[in-house]
Structures are given as C-alpha cells and as structure tokens.
Design a protein around this motif. Structure first.
Motif, mmCIF file in Angstrom:
data_model
loop_
_atom_site.group_PDB
_atom_site.id
_atom_site.type_symbol
_atom_site.label_atom_id
_atom_site.label_comp_id
_atom_site.label_asym_id
_atom_site.label_seq_id
_atom_site.Cartn_x
_atom_site.Cartn_y
_atom_site.Cartn_z
ATOM 1 N N SER A 17 -56.783 4.329 -22.244
ATOM 2 C CA SER A 17 -57.880 2.885 -21.957
ATOM 3 C C SER A 17 -57.293 2.701 -20.967
ATOM 4 C CB SER A 17 -58.549 2.170 -22.624
ATOM 5 O OG SER A 17 -57.643 1.543 -23.298
ATOM 6 N N ALA A 18 -58.394 1.854 -20.178
ATOM 7 C CA ALA A 18 -57.624 1.535 -18.821
ATOM 8 C C ALA A 18 -57.369 -0.231 -19.547
ATOM 9 C CB ALA A 18 -59.340 0.971 -18.211
ATOM 10 N N ARG A 19 -56.259 -0.459 -20.145
ATOM 11 C CA ARG A 19 -55.256 -1.264 -20.720
ATOM 12 C C ARG A 19 -54.635 -1.216 -19.833
ATOM 13 N NH1 ARG A 19 -54.626 3.031 -24.608
ATOM 14 N NH2 ARG A 19 -55.343 2.463 -26.131
ATOM 15 N N SER A 20 -53.388 -2.716 -19.755
ATOM 16 C CA SER A 20 -52.581 -3.252 -19.385
ATOM 17 C C SER A 20 -51.428 -3.207 -20.560
ATOM 18 C CB SER A 20 -52.717 -5.045 -18.720
ATOM 19 O OG SER A 20 -53.567 -5.122 -17.885
ATOM 20 N N ILE A 21 -49.976 -2.379 -19.642
ATOM 21 C CA ILE A 21 -49.462 -1.782 -20.540
ATOM 22 C C ILE A 21 -48.093 -1.890 -19.927
ATOM 23 C CG2 ILE A 21 -48.143 0.494 -20.803
ATOM 24 C CD1 ILE A 21 -50.164 1.885 -20.436
ATOM 25 N N THR A 22 -47.613 -2.777 -20.165
ATOM 26 C CA THR A 22 -46.428 -3.994 -20.010
ATOM 27 C C THR A 22 -45.023 -3.083 -20.914
ATOM 28 O OG1 THR A 22 -47.487 -5.641 -20.094
ATOM 29 C CG2 THR A 22 -44.754 -6.046 -20.196
ATOM 30 N N TYR A 23 -43.847 -3.072 -19.598
ATOM 31 C CA TYR A 23 -42.613 -2.324 -20.763
ATOM 32 C C TYR A 23 -40.973 -3.340 -20.046
ATOM 33 C CZ TYR A 23 -42.408 -0.409 -15.552
ATOM 34 O OH TYR A 23 -41.886 -0.174 -14.324
ATOM 35 N N SER A 24 -41.448 -2.557 -20.565
ATOM 36 C CA SER A 24 -38.965 -2.479 -20.134
ATOM 37 C C SER A 24 -38.134 -1.845 -20.400
ATOM 38 C CB SER A 24 -38.545 -3.734 -20.653
ATOM 39 O OG SER A 24 -37.735 -4.449 -19.976
ATOM 40 N N ALA A 25 -37.399 -1.133 -19.110
ATOM 41 C CA ALA A 25 -36.700 0.469 -19.934
ATOM 42 C C ALA A 25 -35.139 0.420 -18.787
ATOM 43 C CB ALA A 25 -37.373 1.943 -19.340
ATOM 44 N N GLN A 26 -34.403 1.302 -19.156
ATOM 45 C CA GLN A 26 -33.001 1.345 -18.746
ATOM 46 C C GLN A 26 -33.032 2.861 -18.050
ATOM 47 O OE1 GLN A 26 -29.581 0.346 -21.112
ATOM 48 N NE2 GLN A 26 -30.132 -1.618 -21.353
ATOM 49 N N TYR A 27 -33.214 3.237 -17.216
ATOM 50 C CA TYR A 27 -33.582 4.025 -17.001
ATOM 51 C C TYR A 27 -32.499 4.463 -15.144
ATOM 52 C CZ TYR A 27 -36.132 8.185 -14.435
ATOM 53 O OH TYR A 27 -36.765 8.992 -13.448
ATOM 54 N N SER A 28 -32.049 5.746 -15.072
ATOM 55 C CA SER A 28 -31.398 6.328 -14.112
ATOM 56 C C SER A 28 -31.379 7.692 -13.932
ATOM 57 C CB SER A 28 -29.732 5.676 -14.337
ATOM 58 O OG SER A 28 -29.048 6.353 -12.606
ATOM 59 N N ALA A 29 -32.977 7.767 -12.978
ATOM 60 C CA ALA A 29 -33.076 9.078 -12.865
ATOM 61 C C ALA A 29 -31.758 10.565 -12.816
ATOM 62 C CB ALA A 29 -33.854 9.484 -11.795
ATOM 63 N N ALA A 30 -31.466 11.154 -13.805
ATOM 64 C CA ALA A 30 -30.701 12.419 -12.931
ATOM 65 C C ALA A 30 -30.805 13.692 -12.372
ATOM 66 C CB ALA A 30 -29.925 13.046 -14.482
ATOM 67 N N GLY A 31 -31.784 13.429 -12.005
ATOM 68 C CA GLY A 31 -32.207 14.851 -11.465
ATOM 69 C C GLY A 31 -33.792 14.390 -10.396
ATOM 70 N N SER A 32 -34.064 15.491 -9.397
ATOM 71 C CA SER A 32 -35.306 15.585 -9.038
ATOM 72 C C SER A 32 -36.763 15.567 -9.082
ATOM 73 C CB SER A 32 -35.786 16.906 -8.016
ATOM 74 O OG SER A 32 -35.875 18.523 -8.438
ATOM 75 N N GLY A 33 -36.582 15.548 -10.721
ATOM 76 C CA GLY A 33 -38.778 15.525 -11.538
ATOM 77 C C GLY A 33 -38.457 14.927 -12.790
ATOM 78 N N SER A 34 -37.473 13.586 -12.416
ATOM 79 C CA SER A 34 -37.262 12.705 -13.680
ATOM 80 C C SER A 34 -38.468 11.287 -13.251
ATOM 81 C CB SER A 34 -36.085 12.625 -13.849
ATOM 82 O OG SER A 34 -35.859 11.546 -14.924
ATOM 83 N N TYR A 35 -39.064 11.141 -13.779
ATOM 84 C CA TYR A 35 -40.211 10.327 -13.746
ATOM 85 C C TYR A 35 -40.100 9.321 -14.918
ATOM 86 C CZ TYR A 35 -41.682 13.970 -10.982
ATOM 87 O OH TYR A 35 -41.431 15.400 -9.822
ATOM 88 N N LEU A 36 -40.839 7.923 -14.580
ATOM 89 C CA LEU A 36 -40.654 6.867 -15.777
ATOM 90 C C LEU A 36 -42.272 6.380 -15.146
ATOM 91 C CD1 LEU A 36 -39.047 4.382 -17.336
ATOM 92 C CD2 LEU A 36 -38.818 3.345 -15.516
ATOM 93 N N GLY A 37 -42.300 6.506 -15.603
ATOM 94 C CA GLY A 37 -43.691 5.574 -16.188
ATOM 95 C C GLY A 37 -45.035 6.054 -17.288
ATOM 96 N N ILE A 38 -46.725 6.047 -17.150
ATOM 97 C CA ILE A 38 -46.785 6.286 -17.503
ATOM 98 C C ILE A 38 -48.261 7.642 -17.891
ATOM 99 C CG2 ILE A 38 -49.711 5.782 -18.727
ATOM 100 C CD1 ILE A 38 -47.567 3.497 -18.749
#
Length: 135
Positions: A17-38
């Motif tokens: 749905s068109a909801r609001s999503i709150t997030y908190s992450a520890q993220y470090s991309a190791a490659g080219s095709g890595s994504y953090l998101g919805i």
C-alpha cells in the motif's frame, strides 16, 4: 552473508500500500547489485518496483533504462526515477514480461521513513498500476 548470490530478504506485507515505512539498518554493500530499500509488486499491469535508499557501486538508474525524471519526496530527499522492461524473466506469476519501476535516492542513507505514496503517485503518470501485491 558472504557472497549470497541473488536474493531478497526483509519484513513485508502480503498486500502493499501507499504506507509510510520507517527503517534502520546496518548496511555496507559488498558488490554492484546490492540494494537497501523497499521492494514490491503490483498487478494489472504486472510490475516490480524498488525504492533504493543505498546501493553498492551500481546505480540502477544510471544506464540501459528509461529515465522518468526525478522527484523530491515528502522527507525532502531527491530521487531519480527510471523504468525498464524485463522480458521472459522470473516473476510472481512465473516466467513473464513485466515493467520495473525504480526510485534511487541521490543522497544515500541507512535509516529514515519512506512514504510509498510519493513514488506510487509519480510512477502512476507512467503506467504504474494500483492493484498491490507483495511489498
């Protein structure tokens, strides 16, 4: 994970749905095709969507796609919009042809609130449906 291959992991909803999503992450991309998101899908027409908050060395809107311009979301962040067509690829209905919609945050972050309505409204001007599936 170390060299996990192609996979999606996260919490979600069986109907998006068109909801609001709150997030908190520890993220470090190791490659080219890595994504953090919805990530999610809509039906009728079938489409896959991504709101990318942070990524590795490859911005998915940088080449080989159709630019849809940019928006400033309600959180003040600027997002580049693009679309692409996937032909005979795996989807939620088996192998099919479908559109991908992307929004890529220009100033990457690993925590915040995403108002999905901002993106659904922008993408709707380019054929994005409203029959939500997984998110």
């Amino acid at each position: 994970w170390n060299n996990p291959g192609d996979f999606v992991i996260g919490l979600g909803w069986s109907v998006g749905s068109a909801r609001s999503i709150t997030y908190s992450a520890q993220y470090s991309a190791a490659g080219s095709g890595s994504y953090l998101g919805i990530y999610g899908w809509v039906n009728s027409p079938q489409a896959e969507y991504y709101v990318v908050e942070s990524y590795g060395s490859f911005n998915p809107c940088s080449s080989g796609v159709t630019s849809l311009g940019s928006i400033t979301a309600s959180d003040g962040g600027s997002y580049q919009l693009c679309t692409d067509t996937r032909t005979n690829e795996p989807s939620i209905t088996g192998t099919s042809t479908f559109t991908q919609y992307w929004a890529v945050r220009q100033t990457q972050r690993t925590s915040g609130t995403i108002n999905m309505g901002d993106f659904f409204t922008a993408w709707a001007k380019h054929g994005f449906g409203s029959s939500y599936n997984f998110q």
